[in-house]
Scaffold this motif. Structure first.
Motif, PDB file in Angstrom:
ATOM      1  N   ALA A 248       0.835  -1.209   0.000  1.00 31.70           N
ATOM      2  CA  ALA A 248       0.000   0.000   0.000  1.00 31.70           C
ATOM      3  C   ALA A 248       0.868   1.257   0.000  1.00 31.70           C
ATOM      4  N   MET A 249       2.019   1.190   0.701  1.00 37.50           N
ATOM      5  CA  MET A 249       2.912   2.353   0.754  1.00 37.50           C
ATOM      6  C   MET A 249       3.385   2.713  -0.644  1.00 37.50           C
ATOM      7  N   ARG A 250       3.722   1.696  -1.419  1.00 38.79           N
ATOM      8  CA  ARG A 250       4.192   1.970  -2.772  1.00 38.79           C
ATOM      9  C   ARG A 250       3.100   2.582  -3.620  1.00 38.79           C
ATOM     10  N   LYS A 251       1.908   2.043  -3.444  1.00 39.93           N
ATOM     11  CA  LYS A 251       0.793   2.541  -4.249  1.00 39.93           C
ATOM     12  C   LYS A 251       0.433   3.970  -3.836  1.00 39.93           C
ATOM     13  N   ALA A 252       0.316   4.197  -2.542  1.00 38.60           N
ATOM     14  CA  ALA A 252      -0.128   5.504  -2.052  1.00 38.60           C
ATOM     15  C   ALA A 252       1.024   6.514  -2.031  1.00 38.60           C
ATOM     16  N   GLU A 253       2.256   6.037  -2.220  1.00 42.26           N
ATOM     17  CA  GLU A 253       3.446   6.876  -2.160  1.00 42.26           C
ATOM     18  C   GLU A 253       3.546   7.648  -0.847  1.00 42.26           C
ATOM     19  N   ARG A 254       3.062   7.006   0.203  1.00 39.80           N
ATOM     20  CA  ARG A 254       3.196   7.605   1.525  1.00 39.80           C
ATOM     21  C   ARG A 254       3.129   6.500   2.569  1.00 39.80           C
ATOM     22  N   ALA A 255       3.687   6.800   3.739  1.00 42.57           N
ATOM     23  CA  ALA A 255       3.557   5.891   4.871  1.00 42.57           C
ATOM     24  C   ALA A 255       2.951   6.686   6.008  1.00 42.57           C
ATOM     25  N   ARG A 293      12.619   2.822   1.772  1.00 41.27           N
ATOM     26  CA  ARG A 293      12.641   1.851   0.672  1.00 41.27           C
ATOM     27  C   ARG A 293      11.279   1.686   0.018  1.00 41.27           C
ATOM     28  N   HIS A 294      10.214   2.104   0.718  1.00 40.31           N
ATOM     29  CA  HIS A 294       8.875   1.844   0.197  1.00 40.31           C
ATOM     30  C   HIS A 294       8.037   3.082  -0.084  1.00 40.31           C
ATOM     31  N   ALA A 295       8.419   4.223   0.491  1.00 42.43           N
ATOM     32  CA  ALA A 295       7.617   5.433   0.255  1.00 42.43           C
ATOM     33  C   ALA A 295       8.490   6.667   0.442  1.00 42.43           C
ATOM     34  N   GLY A 323      16.377  11.747   4.187  1.00 39.21           N
ATOM     35  CA  GLY A 323      15.973  12.446   2.964  1.00 39.21           C
ATOM     36  C   GLY A 323      14.500  12.304   2.619  1.00 39.21           C
ATOM     37  N   LEU A 324      13.690  11.869   3.586  1.00 39.89           N
ATOM     38  CA  LEU A 324      12.261  11.727   3.323  1.00 39.89           C
ATOM     39  C   LEU A 324      11.529  13.057   3.506  1.00 39.89           C
TER      40      LEU A 324
END
Ligand SMILES: [Zn+2]
Length: 587
Positions: A248-255, A293-295, A323-324
């Motif tokens: 879901a993190m990859r899809k939503a581009e957020r955590a 690594r995921h968002a 760097g997030l």
């Protein structure tokens, strides 16, 4: 360490058609978005066995067997993990390099032991009469058992039944010890680590259970207990629910980062699946890297009270260092994500997430609301609190924006601020995690070794000292990392979350206690000392800055120095003398 790289395993899992693969063994029928069949594990005749393709997992509502496509092969065909991965890879046409000379993963028995225990704990939650208290507790949290079952929640009985059950499955005691499920008592006997607790299984990225977080039911300490670090469980390197959330993190581009296990469950069950939590501790650098690594963007959703805010900003700095992009969502007072979603549903939560502001902006908001920007000394103090966040931002664009914004908010020239960021940043960077208590600038014989320690002893005395100390001192001002950790965890009532070193420090402090010392006097001295140290740093910074300034600016800096110096003398009248002694011990 692992033989098949994580990203390859991930690729295989994502490519696998779990419905097709399990469908070869049982006859699946679609029900809504899931598929149902009679369970191949306990051999039932009703369709209690569900395959949930959206999550890539299966679950039986009767025998509670559950897992992903790899565990299906392991349990159904008795394969070990790498073999199961290879088998699925073969089917989806992904080539995995042949096994090297290292042979099988020596940690394999630990994974199996923890998996067997997880299944057993889950069954206890549903079937053991003693677990009624746990079932009731789940209900008081407004969750039903049907919903939490597939998440693998379990119950650890107070008895030693775990030992017999595992013996029955052929799991050796030594393996259970190494997996952190048993502990050896002082008399040499073995006892389960978790007793009378509701257990949350903690998974690694490959969705294997590697440890547990256990919440006490009824009275007792600590409230939450985690597995100890083992060869497969590293508290600071795992995030709760990441194995599910990462997709879901990859899809939503957020955590979305929350504090507690129940927060994760609630938010995730409401359909917002990109939610993770650290394991009862402050966020570590490794965990921040995992998120990255995921968002690319993290929304911090912690409580809005003082401890919650402190934890928010510490996590924020850690994430900025990776760097997030970091935002802070603000819950209404007294709410946590769990209660908010209960009251207002996913839509209510989305509203709050939508209003999330950048972490630095949030800090400025709070300082502004407290009136920090109204006076010159206040602006200086505000600056001191904003600097760590600017320094944490490793992304050059973010840093540039932060410097401009803080310069504007605090009324400082941008170039002056830039210099300050680099000057003080250098000193900070040199201090590694292995640093020890800095030598006290002035000897204070009445204090137990250091002001930081004195503050902790007071904090551990309970009220009213706890409130006084937490109001007077910001944990960031403590420089000895274990003390800072103890300070934060005591302030937040989360002592169990301490790492080994900090836990030792905590126990030593607890054992030492105040003794015959006068708490009032100790408090005065310690708080003054902390303040003096801050002022002394400020003087050093002014000294650093002076030579680079224009003559008129130098004049104003000298005036500023005078003011800081006077304040310092007020806090610590012997300042000058102490300094001179320290500088020239022979005189
Ligand atoms: Zn079953």
């Amino acid at each position: 360490m692992s033989l098949i790289p994580d990203d390859v395993i991930e690729q295989v899992r994502e490519a696998a058609d779990i419905v097709g693969i399990i469908g070869e063994h049982v006859e699946l029928k679609r029900t809504g978005s899931d598929f149902r069949a009679p369970c191949p594990f306990h051999g039932g005749t009703h369709r209690n066995f569900a395959v949930i393709p959206r999550k890539g997992m299966y679950y039986c509502f009767v025998c509670h067997a559950g897992g992903d496509v790899f565990t299906f092969f392991m349990k159904k065909l008795g394969m070990d993990y790498p073999t199961a991965v290879r088998e699925v890879a073969r089917r989806v046409g992904i080539t995995i390099p042949e096994r090297g000379p290292t042979g099988p993963d020596p940690r394999e028995p630990l994974y199996s032991a923890v998996a067997a225990a997880a299944d057993w704990f889950a069954r206890q939650l549903l079937e053991n009469p003693e677990a009624q208290v746990a079932r009731d507790y789940v209900t008081t949290r407004h969750l039903d058992l049907e919903t939490v079952q597939p998440l693998g929640l379990g119950y650890a009985p107070k008895s030693k039944a775990l030992l017999d059950a595992m013996k029955g499955l052929g799991v050796r005691d030594e393996v259970l010890l190494e997996a952190g499920l048993l502990a050896r008592r002082e008399d040499g006997t073995l006892a389960p680590r978790f007793r009378g607790r509701l257990l949350f299984p903690i998974h690694d990225l490959r969705a294997r259970v590697v440890g547990f977080g256990g919440r006490i039911l009824g009275e007792g300490e600590p409230k939450y207990l985690n597995s100890p670090d083992t060869p497969i469980f590293h508290k600071g390197k795992l995030l709760y629910n990441l194995h599910v959330a990462k997709h879901a993190m990859r899809k939503a581009e957020r955590a979305i980062l929350v504090e507690g296990y129940f927060d994760v469950l609630r938010v995730s069950l409401a359909g917002i699946e990109e939610v993770v939590a650290p394991l009862g501790t402050g966020l570590t650098a490794e965990q921040a890297q995992l998120v990255k690594r995921h968002a690319p963007h993290v929304i911090l959703l912690y409580d809005s009270d003082e401890p919650g805010l402190r934890a928010t900003f510490r996590a924020g700095d850690e994430l900025l260092r990776e760097g997030l992009r970091v935002s802070v969502a603000t819950l209404p007072a007294g709410e946590d994500p769990d209660t908010l979603v209960q009251k207002k549903g996913a839509a209510g939560l989305e509203e709050i997430l939508k209003d999330a502001v950048d972490v630095l902006e949030r800090k400025i908001q709070i300082l502004d609301r407290k009136g920090f920007f109204g006076t010159l000394p206040g602006r200086r103090r505000a600056l001191d609190r904003l600097l760590p966040t600017i320094r944490a931002a490793t992304d050059p664009i973010t840093r540039e924006l932060y410097i401009s914004r803080v310069a504007e908010a605090a009324g400082v020239r941008k170039d002056v601020l830039e210099r300050e960021v680099t000057i003080s940043g250098k000193g900070k960077g040199e201090r590694g995690p292995g640093s020890t208590i800095p030598p006290s600038p002035f000897p204070i014989p009445q204090l137990p070794a250091s002001a930081e320690k004195a503050l902790l002893l007071l904090l551990l005395e309970g009220e009213p000292w706890k409130s006084r100390v937490t109001e007077a001192v910001d944990p960031e001002e403590l420089e000895f990392p274990p003390y800072r950790a103890v300070f934060e965890s005591v302030a937040d009532d989360a002592v169990l979350a301490l790492d080994d070193t900090s836990a030792r420090a905590y126990e030593q402090l607890k054992a030492e206690g105040l003794g015959a010392r006068d708490p009032n006097e100790m408090y005065e001295l310690a708080v003054n000392w902390m303040e003096a140290r801050r002022l002394e740093r400020q003087l050093e910074r002014l000294d650093d800055q002076l030579p680079f300034e224009s003559p008129e600016r130098q004049a104003s800096l000298i005036a500023e120095k005078r003011r800081v110096f006077d304040e310092l003398r007020k806090r610590y009248p012997r300042y000058k003398i102490a300094k001179r002694r320290r500088g020239a011990p022979g005189t």
